[in-house]
Design a protein around this motif. Structure first.
Motif, PDB file in Angstrom:
ATOM      1  N   LEU B 113       1.117  -1.417   0.028  1.00  0.00           N
ATOM      2  CA  LEU B 113       0.075   0.046   0.107  1.00  0.00           C
ATOM      3  C   LEU B 113       0.984   1.077  -0.046  1.00  0.00           C
ATOM      4  CD1 LEU B 113      -2.654   1.362   0.200  1.00  0.00           C
ATOM      5  CD2 LEU B 113      -2.300   1.427   2.769  1.00  0.00           C
ATOM      6  N   ARG B 116       0.664   8.050   1.893  1.00  0.00           N
ATOM      7  CA  ARG B 116      -0.153   9.308   1.385  1.00  0.00           C
ATOM      8  C   ARG B 116       1.042   9.982   0.687  1.00  0.00           C
ATOM      9  NH1 ARG B 116      -3.451  13.742   4.761  1.00  0.00           N
ATOM     10  NH2 ARG B 116      -2.270  12.611   6.636  1.00  0.00           N
ATOM     11  N   ASP B 136      -6.209  15.863   0.359  1.00  0.00           N
ATOM     12  CA  ASP B 136      -6.959  15.776   1.401  1.00  0.00           C
ATOM     13  C   ASP B 136      -6.994  14.467   2.221  1.00  0.00           C
ATOM     14  OD1 ASP B 136      -9.207  17.349   3.179  1.00  0.00           O
ATOM     15  OD2 ASP B 136      -9.987  15.236   2.783  1.00  0.00           O
ATOM     16  N   ILE B 137      -6.884  13.965   3.382  1.00  0.00           N
ATOM     17  CA  ILE B 137      -6.995  12.657   3.580  1.00  0.00           C
ATOM     18  C   ILE B 137      -8.125  11.942   3.244  1.00  0.00           C
ATOM     19  CG2 ILE B 137      -8.106  13.378   5.889  1.00  0.00           C
ATOM     20  CD1 ILE B 137      -6.548  10.907   7.151  1.00  0.00           C
ATOM     21  N   GLU B 138      -9.275  12.446   3.101  1.00  0.00           N
ATOM     22  CA  GLU B 138     -10.518  11.916   2.762  1.00  0.00           C
ATOM     23  C   GLU B 138     -10.357  11.405   1.307  1.00  0.00           C
ATOM     24  OE1 GLU B 138     -14.101  13.463   3.927  1.00  0.00           O
ATOM     25  OE2 GLU B 138     -13.498  14.062   5.949  1.00  0.00           O
ATOM     26  N   TYR B 140      -7.757  10.592  -0.301  1.00  0.00           N
ATOM     27  CA  TYR B 140      -6.561   9.445  -0.333  1.00  0.00           C
ATOM     28  C   TYR B 140      -7.354   8.384   0.052  1.00  0.00           C
ATOM     29  CZ  TYR B 140      -2.895   6.540   1.539  1.00  0.00           C
ATOM     30  OH  TYR B 140      -2.289   5.295   1.811  1.00  0.00           O
ATOM     31  N   LEU B 141      -7.879   8.393   1.047  1.00  0.00           N
ATOM     32  CA  LEU B 141      -8.687   6.902   1.529  1.00  0.00           C
ATOM     33  C   LEU B 141      -9.812   6.426   0.632  1.00  0.00           C
ATOM     34  CD1 LEU B 141      -9.103   7.743   5.291  1.00  0.00           C
ATOM     35  CD2 LEU B 141      -7.554   6.190   4.425  1.00  0.00           C
ATOM     36  N   LEU B 177      -6.060  -4.290   4.710  1.00  0.00           N
ATOM     37  CA  LEU B 177      -6.655  -2.698   4.637  1.00  0.00           C
ATOM     38  C   LEU B 177      -7.991  -2.617   5.188  1.00  0.00           C
ATOM     39  CD1 LEU B 177      -6.881  -1.833   0.740  1.00  0.00           C
ATOM     40  CD2 LEU B 177      -5.761  -0.613   2.727  1.00  0.00           C
ATOM     41  N   ASP B 178      -8.609  -3.624   5.294  1.00  0.00           N
ATOM     42  CA  ASP B 178      -9.990  -3.660   6.016  1.00  0.00           C
ATOM     43  C   ASP B 178      -9.762  -3.362   7.481  1.00  0.00           C
ATOM     44  OD1 ASP B 178     -12.869  -4.128   6.119  1.00  0.00           O
ATOM     45  OD2 ASP B 178     -12.443  -6.031   7.172  1.00  0.00           O
ATOM     46  N   GLY B 180      -7.302  -1.924   8.755  1.00  0.00           N
ATOM     47  CA  GLY B 180      -7.047  -0.481   8.960  1.00  0.00           C
ATOM     48  C   GLY B 180      -8.204   0.510   8.794  1.00  0.00           C
ATOM     49  N   PHE B 181      -9.237   0.149   8.050  1.00  0.00           N
ATOM     50  CA  PHE B 181     -10.195   1.220   7.951  1.00  0.00           C
ATOM     51  C   PHE B 181     -11.234   0.774   8.988  1.00  0.00           C
ATOM     52  CE2 PHE B 181      -9.347   1.787   3.635  1.00  0.00           C
ATOM     53  CZ  PHE B 181      -9.598   3.272   3.571  1.00  0.00           C
ATOM     54  N   LEU B 184     -11.084   3.418  11.899  1.00  0.00           N
ATOM     55  CA  LEU B 184     -11.223   4.904  11.593  1.00  0.00           C
ATOM     56  C   LEU B 184     -12.703   5.016  11.989  1.00  0.00           C
ATOM     57  CD1 LEU B 184     -10.041   5.369   7.818  1.00  0.00           C
ATOM     58  CD2 LEU B 184      -8.841   5.817  10.006  1.00  0.00           C
ATOM     59  N   LEU B 191     -17.196   9.185   2.374  1.00  0.00           N
ATOM     60  CA  LEU B 191     -16.259   8.423   2.591  1.00  0.00           C
ATOM     61  C   LEU B 191     -16.892   6.992   3.241  1.00  0.00           C
ATOM     62  CD1 LEU B 191     -12.939   7.603   2.562  1.00  0.00           C
ATOM     63  CD2 LEU B 191     -13.037   8.840   4.699  1.00  0.00           C
TER      64      LEU B 191
END
Lengths: 290, 229
Positions: B113, B116, B136-138, B140-141, B177-178, B180-181, B184, B191
């Motif tokens: 991965l 950023r 912006d972070i959003e 990127y995500l 990834l999952d 990771g998400f 949040l 998002l």
């Protein structure tokens, strides 16, 4: 906070449940700690941003409420014997609103205001409405956007306030001055709402036997309407939408002036008041309709 | 200042604003065009024959990113540097698209991965807001989430092409990834909606891995990457 920890705990459990997956990741050269660490950082960043947004929404709501109260207070001026007292009181109220706006400005310190604009825009519009209403009562003219922004420059009054500002945001060299600028669009929307208040004021002032104010108001409203027509649809969608409401308000005021002129010749003043107080009810009922 | 004068000034401000937006829209259109070109190049990897030329395709895609950098450089000249979020909506979508393409290229190259910071380097923009035109972070995500669904598709197609080890690696990657998400705390915004789609990608890949495992095909994978069961 507890939600955050819960998510972290879940993450750990998930790894315990899938030891195979974990081992495979290491083999495949995906370093789990890197992804984990970067998402940890994202979590913090997003939470900080959302918290800030929520704080601003809350402030904006407070600003809206206080501004609305100021407007109600100012409406009382048509029937009150001592107008100056009400103006003084409204000034005090607006000062407290400005203190709130100062908090918004502090919150936005070092940030891009437009990033959080959606959060604060409703409050600012309401504030513009209240300020311009008071300004109109005092001077019978429209307050300019420069005038409004001039009042929104704040200086630090004591040290206690400085500590409230997050240290990381203090990149600005002039950190003792906060200022917030009302955007032209917020200003326009606030002024458009002002016309609704003026319409109300017009009707209630006739109800109190004041014959001159309606004519002054219709004159003023027409100027504003002309201004909005000039802008037309070059502005954003919201501005064009207000144009319709503005037209209705203006029509009501113009009709009131017409009635005043026509019936004014045949009815004595004290009876005119009766004619209009029944008319006020009708108008307010209309307003209540969706 | 009279009322009409005030409105004339305001109208001038609004017109200037619209002119800027018009300029931005023009640049964004060219960026969309480049993004489509990159996507076309990368779509080739889904074809059975494309698996061998992955490095070549990545190379070609990277050349296109040179164009993107030039376009982004001209975009940032179109508006005052401190008003990024005022016009954010205009390039948001295309930027998410480009982030996806960049993450896809890097994944195909290294199977990791991309951070950023590395994405901003590929795109030639800043990582931090204070420094200017940033990511912006959003956004990127969002781009990373698009990568997840593209990879679930790649997993299916690599099985068709006879590559049985790749789906297992993709599965590990997406699971990473999952989780990771899951860290949040997303609000109920766009998002969040994109994230809600991630579970279907996870499911799809798990199905692929299951199909391979039940037939013992994952053991056939010679490079030893498959460790399932």
């Amino acid at each position: 906070m507890s939600g955050k920890e819960g998510a972290g705990g879940f993450k750990k459990r998930k790894h315990d449940n899938f030891p195979h997956g974990h081992r495979r990741e290491e083999k495949d050269n995906i370093n789990p700690s890197t992804v984990f660490m970067s998402f940890k950082a994202f979590q913090l960043e997003l939470d900080t941003r959302h918290d800030k947004y929520e704080r601003l929404v809350k402030l904006s709501r407070d600003i809206t409420i206080e501004s609305k109260r100021t407007i109600f207070l100012l409406h009382r001026i048509t029937s009150a014997p001592n107008g100056d007292e009400i103006l003084m009181e409204s000034e005090a109220k607006l000062d407290t609103v400005r203190q709130k706006i100062k908090q918004v400005a502090q919150e936005l310190m070092g940030d891009d205001m437009y990033q959080f604009h959606r959060a604060i825009s409703p409050g600012l519009q309401e504030y513009v409405e209240a300020v311009s209403f008071q300004y109109f009562i005092k001077t019978r003219t429209l307050v300019s956007i420069e005038e409004i922004n001039k009042q929104l420059i704040f200086e630090a009054e004591d040290k206690e306030e400085e500590t409230k500002v997050p240290a990381s945001d203090c990149l600005n060299s002039q950190s003792h001055i906060w200022c917030l600028k009302v955007t032209p669009v917020d200003y326009l929307l606030g002024v458009a709402d002002l016309t609704g208040e003026l319409m109300r004021m017009c009707i209630s002032s006739v109800g109190n036997g004041d014959i001159d104010t309606p004519f002054e108001l219709s004159q003023f409203l027409r100027q504003i309407y002309d201004g909005f027509s000039y802008i037309g649809n070059t502005g954003p969608y919201e501005v064009s939408k207000k144009l319709y409401t503005l037209k209705q308000s203006l029509a009501k005021v113009e009709n009131a002036c017409y009635t005043l002129k026509v019936r004014g010749s045949e009815i004595p003043k004290h009876m005119l008041a009766d004619v209009f107080s029944s008319k006020t009810e009708i108008i307010e009922q209309e307003d209540g309709l969706p | 200042m009279s009322v009409s004068e005030m409105f004339i000034t305001l109208q001038g401000v609004l017109t200037a604003d619209q002119d800027i937006r018009e300029e931005i829209r023009k640049v964004v259109q060219t960026m969309e065009q480049t993004a489509r070109e990159i996507l076309t190049v990368l779509q080739g990897v889904h074809q059975g024959s494309g698996f061998q030329d992955i490095p070549k395709k990545c190379q070609k895609a990277r050349e296109h990113f040179g164009t993107v950098r030039a376009q982004l450089a001209s975009l940032k000249m179109k508006f005052p540097a401190d008003q990024y979020y005022r016009f954010h909506e205009h390039w948001r979508f295309v930027l998410q698209r480009l982030v996806f393409l960049a993450t896809f290229v890097v994944y195909l190259e290294t199977e990791t991965l991309v951070t950023r910071e590395a994405v901003t380097e590929i795109l030639g923009i800043e990582a931090e807001r204070e420094k200017g035109f940033h990511l912006d972070i959003e956004d990127y995500l969002s781009g990373v989430l698009t990568l997840a669904s593209e990879l679930s598709r790649l997993a299916v197609n690599s099985v068709t092409a006879g590559d049985y080890s790749r789906p297992l690696r993709i599965s590990a990657f997406i699971n990473e990834l999952d989780s990771g998400f899951r860290l949040l705390n997303l609000k109920n915004d766009s998002l969040r909606k994109r994230y809600d789609g991630l579970k279907y990608d996870v499911k799809k890949i798990e199905e692929v891995v299951y199909d391979l495992s039940i037939r013992g095909l994952n053991k056939e994978a010679t490079d030893g990457a498959g460790g399932e069961k």
